[in-house]
Design an enzyme around this catalytic site. Structure first.
Site, short mmCIF file in Angstrom:
data_model
loop_
_atom_site.label_atom_id
_atom_site.label_comp_id
_atom_site.label_asym_id
_atom_site.label_seq_id
_atom_site.Cartn_x
_atom_site.Cartn_y
_atom_site.Cartn_z
N LYS A 14 -7.65 13.74 4.51
CA LYS A 14 -6.71 12.61 4.45
C LYS A 14 -5.71 12.80 5.57
O LYS A 14 -5.65 13.88 6.17
CB LYS A 14 -6.00 12.56 3.10
CG LYS A 14 -5.43 13.92 2.63
CD LYS A 14 -4.94 13.88 1.19
CE LYS A 14 -6.05 14.03 0.17
NZ LYS A 14 -6.31 12.80 -0.58
N ARG A 15 -4.95 11.78 5.88
CA ARG A 15 -3.92 11.95 6.90
C ARG A 15 -3.01 13.12 6.52
O ARG A 15 -2.81 13.39 5.33
CB ARG A 15 -3.10 10.66 7.05
CG ARG A 15 -3.82 9.59 7.84
CD ARG A 15 -4.11 10.01 9.27
NE ARG A 15 -2.91 9.97 10.08
CZ ARG A 15 -2.64 9.02 10.96
NH1 ARG A 15 -3.52 8.05 11.20
NH2 ARG A 15 -1.53 9.05 11.65
N THR A 44 -8.45 6.59 -1.81
CA THR A 44 -9.80 6.05 -1.93
C THR A 44 -10.81 7.15 -1.67
O THR A 44 -11.94 7.09 -2.17
CB THR A 44 -10.03 4.89 -0.93
OG1 THR A 44 -9.51 5.27 0.35
CG2 THR A 44 -9.35 3.62 -1.40
N LYS A 60 1.39 14.31 0.77
CA LYS A 60 0.02 14.63 0.32
C LYS A 60 -0.15 16.13 0.06
O LYS A 60 -1.07 16.56 -0.59
CB LYS A 60 -1.00 14.15 1.35
CG LYS A 60 -1.02 12.63 1.51
CD LYS A 60 -2.01 12.20 2.60
CE LYS A 60 -1.92 10.72 2.95
NZ LYS A 60 -2.70 9.85 2.05
N HIS A 116 0.80 -1.23 0.00
CA HIS A 116 0.00 0.00 0.00
C HIS A 116 0.83 1.27 0.00
O HIS A 116 0.32 2.33 0.36
CB HIS A 116 -0.92 0.05 1.22
CG HIS A 116 -1.98 -0.99 1.23
ND1 HIS A 116 -3.26 -0.75 0.75
CD2 HIS A 116 -1.97 -2.27 1.65
CE1 HIS A 116 -3.98 -1.85 0.90
NE2 HIS A 116 -3.22 -2.78 1.45
N LYS A 126 -14.54 8.25 -3.48
CA LYS A 126 -15.79 8.58 -2.78
C LYS A 126 -16.33 9.91 -3.28
O LYS A 126 -17.54 10.07 -3.52
CB LYS A 126 -15.56 8.64 -1.27
CG LYS A 126 -15.23 7.28 -0.66
CD LYS A 126 -14.60 7.38 0.75
CE LYS A 126 -13.90 6.06 1.08
NZ LYS A 126 -12.99 6.17 2.24
C1 26W Z 1 3.60 2.12 10.73
C2 26W Z 1 3.86 1.65 9.41
C3 26W Z 1 2.82 1.86 8.42
C4 26W Z 1 3.20 2.00 7.13
C5 26W Z 1 2.26 2.13 6.17
C6 26W Z 1 1.49 1.86 8.75
C7 26W Z 1 0.54 1.99 7.79
C8 26W Z 1 0.93 2.12 6.50
C9 26W Z 1 -0.11 2.16 5.43
C10 26W Z 1 0.37 1.31 4.27
C11 26W Z 1 -0.48 3.51 5.02
C12 26W Z 1 -1.73 3.51 4.20
O1 26W Z 1 -2.81 3.55 4.73
N1 26W Z 1 -1.61 3.51 2.87
C13 26W Z 1 -2.71 3.87 2.02
O2 26W Z 1 -3.42 2.73 1.60
C14 26W Z 1 -4.58 3.10 0.88
C15 26W Z 1 -5.35 1.84 0.57
O3 26W Z 1 -4.65 1.07 -0.35
C16 26W Z 1 -4.21 3.86 -0.37
O4 26W Z 1 -5.38 4.29 -1.00
C17 26W Z 1 -3.34 5.08 -0.02
O5 26W Z 1 -2.88 5.71 -1.20
C18 26W Z 1 -2.18 4.65 0.84
O6 26W Z 1 -1.45 5.78 1.30
#
Ligand code: 26W
Length: 825
Positions: free
Chosen positions: A557-558, A667, A563, A366, A671
């Site tokens: 978004k975060r 995502t 971003k 992701h 929406k």
């Molecule tokens: C703590 C480490 C960590 C690293 C990455 C925690 C969480 C993550 C996630 C991969 C971050 C995340 O939520 N990624 C997002 O995933 C969505 C669903 O596929 C995508 O739509 C987003 O672009 C992506 O940033």
């Protein structure tokens, strides 16, 4: 008289107002122990929730019975996060009870809408990845796929965000405090999970065999949640694990007379599922996080093998019965765990076990940010899971032998591909482990999958080209259109029937209606009503006042530098500066409400500074009477699924402005498009696919594409040159530096400004001018409301591809090889 095990235990409940009322009052009296006239709002909410859940129960039991008789291929979605959002409305919809419930409760003087406000949403995820998991289990159920979601029942979900003097302050999200009517704990099915200790040679086993002698253990208690399909009678299961101390552990210590130590041990065990890590993108490498990951994966594998599969199941056939889909690297420790179960616990031959392991895991990545790829220091992993470290070592040894055989003499490649990295300390690269073990690796949008194969995991893609595939993300139309936007749903259904709810491509049938003036008028009327509803929500929830009819321009978004919330902010400041300096006549500025929603990871300094700056700019602009309310900044704290459901239908403009090549998919972008917002965005993530589908005329593209960004970065990027070269950019940054947003304190936001001027890792300044120009195109387009609403309708009509039902179909076709089963045989 004996009871047949297959007899439905309860008679089908009638979907009538009378029987619903009866059930509700029974729950109130016998479940909550209160009379209607003494019941609190919470009592009524809990009674309503339990009533609704009863209606879904027969279907759940039926689904479970079929699961055992079918023995069909199952998908286990392993995810450390499920960002479910509020359950009541979705359950009412799935049980087809909204009308009945409204009527029944209204007759008792109760508003279902009010009770919905009582629910605390389970926020068991950080953002996109967790919400995607929730959309996927919804679609799996709706598409009749035998599946189970496995995750963690965090006692505290994503922190509650508050602002104190505009700065983010986190407080615990105690989402369970008022009761949790949607879960079913099964302590009798607890599973033991071990940690620590050492390994030793097995003297009475096969040559070289080793076993784990762990030092401590905890219990995983399963909590089951219903995952109802829409309109198909299936109810799948989400099983979340909660950690508790084991009895044996307690007893030992109690017997030694140390009561206090025993209670401490209990707390220690419970800590494992205590709280969701709020880091997103920069893993902290914390021991507790690895404990969480192993905890839920160990519970889930054992649960599936020992409880879901029949007792006599031959595990050599496992690949025919299951795919474990790994949602990012968080559950990847499942790979050595399965090997340990087969080799150590069942005395399988290593090669036979590896052959099975290589056919049951598939990995979804992701991210593209190198710093977001999880690695675990060998020191830590070896201390917590010594046997798993040995197993990973062997997997790596055999894998690297394969690499050497295929690429003789290419030592650099071997180092690059190794599951172990050496810097800054020897660590396990979880993405490499997942890629080696997984039979498929997928990215989450076309561009992302391309970049994964070409850059992040290119060595692996060269070695195994067929392993790599794409599944573009999607969102559930049930929650994000049907529930969130009832008015638009009504208009769509009136126009093309209700088949779109489970077959979203049918929205295409709306295309001709984009040319229909009356349809567009009704579409605009709905948008306006949604804006007013959103304005009411903001007033009630946050005390924020916005105009009911201005353009709603949303960036939710975060908070992350890639971003580029800072780019959005520079646009706002530039507008403000233009008005104040007389460059922009006020009456030519489109009335706009800029809506931000964003949480920052608690330890992410620059993100928190950016939040403070957005709030400071917002306060100044909102208080400036000379703007006559034409510009407003609304930054409600604690953006969550519940708020998304009222914002998304109200939005006109969707901000998707990440640096190209950094956002895996997005995502939220889907929406918004599905609810008739136009996107202003870069060629990044799924924006690329949105633009292709809705058409260039109905999308505001700007900025560098990924190759351009890569080139600029390689050639040496100098943000200061952009500052020097663009008068308006300079004016905007200077305005921030002047202290005007900080009561004259010129140093207040110096870190944000100097980070942009000096490094600007995500090249916001390079995209500033194109972004501003695109915003000018937005204003021109918005001035022609007929044309704008035509584009908006086309966005709805052409975004059906972004249903998570389609994503799930792609997973079925390209990865899982599972088939939907017919529920109503
Ligand atoms: C703590 C480490 C960590 C690293 C990455 C925690 C969480 C993550 C996630 C991969 C971050 C995340 O939520 N990624 C997002 O995933 C969505 C669903 O596929 C995508 O739509 C987003 O672009 C992506 O940033």
């Amino acid at each position: 008289m004996g009871v047949n095990a297959n007899t439905p235990p309860i008679a089908a409940r009638e979907h009538t107002v009378e029987s619903f009322t009866r059930e509700f009052l029974r729950e109130l009296n016998f479940g909550q122990g209160v009379d209607l006239d003494r019941a609190s709002e919470n009592d009524k909410y809990l009674a309503l929730a339990r009533t609704v859940r009863h209606y879904l129960m027969e279907r759940w039991l039926e689904t479970l019975r079929n699961q055992y008789s079918d023995q069909a291929k199952t998908v286990a979605y392993l995810s450390a996060e499920f960002l479910l959002g509020p359950q009541l409305e979705n359950s009412l919809l799935a049980a087809d009870l909204d009308g009945v419930a409204n009527e029944a409760l209204a007759a008792l003087g109760i508003s279902v809408d009010d009770l919905r406000g009582v629910e605390i949403e389970p926020g068991l995820g950080n953002g996109g990845l967790g919400r995607l998991a929730a959309c996927f289990i919804d679609s799996l159920a709706t598409k009749n796929v035998p599946s189970i979601g496995y995750g963690i029942r965090y006692e505290y979900g994503i922190f509650r965000q508050t602002f104190v003097d505009g700065r983010q302050v986190e407080t615990p999200d105690n989402w369970l405090r008022l009761g949790s009517p949607w879960e079913f704990p099964h302590p009798e099915n607890a599973i033991e999970v071990h940690f620590g200790g050492r390994t030793e040679a097995v003297t009475d086993g096969p040559e070289g065999a080793r076993r784990w002698v762990p030092a401590w253990q905890v219990m995983g208690i399963p909590y089951n949640y219903m995952v109802p399909g829409f309109g198909n009678g299936r109810v799948n299961t989400l099983r979340l694990w909660s950690a508790e101390a084991t009895k044996a552990f307690d007893l030992q210590i109690f017997n030694s007379g140390d009561y206090v130590e025993a209670v401490r041990a209990q707390t220690f065990a419970e800590n494992i599922s205590k709280v969701l890590y709020p880091e997103d993108s920069t893993p902290q490498g914390k021991e507790l996080r690895l404990q969480q990951q192993y905890f839920f994966v160990a519970c889930s594998l054992r649960d599936f093998i020992e409880q879901v599969l029949p007792a006599d199941y031959d595990l050599a056939n496992l690949p025919e019965r299951i795919t474990f889909q790994l949602n990012d690297t968080h559950p990847v420790i499942a790979v050595p765990e399965l090997m340990r179960l087969l080799v150590d616990e069942r005395q399988w031959d290593w090669d036979a076990a590896w052959a099975v392991a290589q056919k049951v895991f598939a990995y979804t990545c992701h991210t593209l940010l190198p710093e977001a790829l999880e690695t675990w220091p060998v020191e830590l992993l070896g201390r917590l899971l010594p046997r798993h470290l040995e197993i990973i070592d062997r997997i790596n040894e055999e894998f690297l032998a394969q690499v050497r055989a295929q690429y003789p003499g290419d030592d650099a490649r071997v180092d690059r591909m190794s599951i172990f990295g050496e810097h800054p300390v020897r660590s396990v690269r979880m993405a490499h482990l997942a890629t080696v073990a997984g039979f498929r690796v997928n990215g989450v949008a076309e561009l992302h999958s391309q970049l994964l194969a070409d850059k992040v995991l290119s060595d692996f893609a060269q070695m195994w080209p067929d392993k790599f595939t794409n599944v573009t993300n999607g969102v559930t139309p049930r929650r994000f259109v049907r529930l969130a936007n009832p008015k638009l749903s009504g208009l769509i259904t009136e126009s093309i029937g209700d088949g779109w709810i489970t077959d979203l491509e049918r929205l295409r049938e709306l295309e001709p209606l984009a040319e229909d003036a009356e349809f567009r008028r009704r579409f605009r009327e709905i948008k306006l009503a949604n804006k007013r509803r959103f304005a009411d929500v903001l007033m009630q929830r946050d005390g924020i006042e916005i105009a009911g009819d201005a353009m709603v321009d949303a960036m939710v978004k975060r908070l992350h530098e890639y971003k580029r919330q800072s780019l959005k902010l520079l646009h706002i400041v530039s507008l403000y500066e233009g008005i104040r300096s007389g460059r922009l006549p006020l009456d030519q500025v489109t009335p706009r409400t800029f809506v931000f929603g964003a949480k920052a990871a608690p330890g992410y300094y620059m993100a928190k500074e950016t939040i403070a700056l957005i709030n400071a700019v917002g306060s100044t602009i909102n208080a400036d009477a000379s703007l006559q309310g034409r510009l407003k900044v609304a930054f409600p704290a604690n953006y969550n699924v519940t708020l998304a459901e009222s914002l998304v239908p109200a939005a006109d403009l969707s901000e998707q402005i990440s640096l190209a090549g950094k956002e895996a998919s997005g995502t939220g972008n889907m929406k918004f498009a599905l609810n008739g917002a136009l996107t202003i965005g870069t060629d990044d993530g799924a924006n690329v696919e949105i633009r292709k589908l809705v058409g260039d005329d109905n999308f505001f593209l700007f900025g560098m594409d990924e190759p351009a960004a890569a080139t600029l970065e390689a050639d040496g990027y100098h943000p200061h040159a952009f500052y020097e070269g663009d008068r308006e950019l300079r004016a905007a940054l200077d305005m921030i530096s002047s202290g005007i947003f900080a009561n004259g304190d010129a140093s207040a936001f110096a870190p944000v400004v100097s980070s942009l001027l000096q490094s600007d890792r995500f090249m916001a300044l390079a995209d500033f001018r194109p972004y501003l120009d695109a915003q000018t195109r937005v204003e021109e387009a918005y001035a022609d409301q007929e044309a704008w609403s035509r584009s908006a309708v086309l966005n709805v009509a052409r975004s059906g591809y972004f249903s998570s039902d389609r994503s799930i179909q792609d997973y079925l076709d390209r990865i899982w090889g599972a088939k939907p089963v017919d529920q109503n045989r």
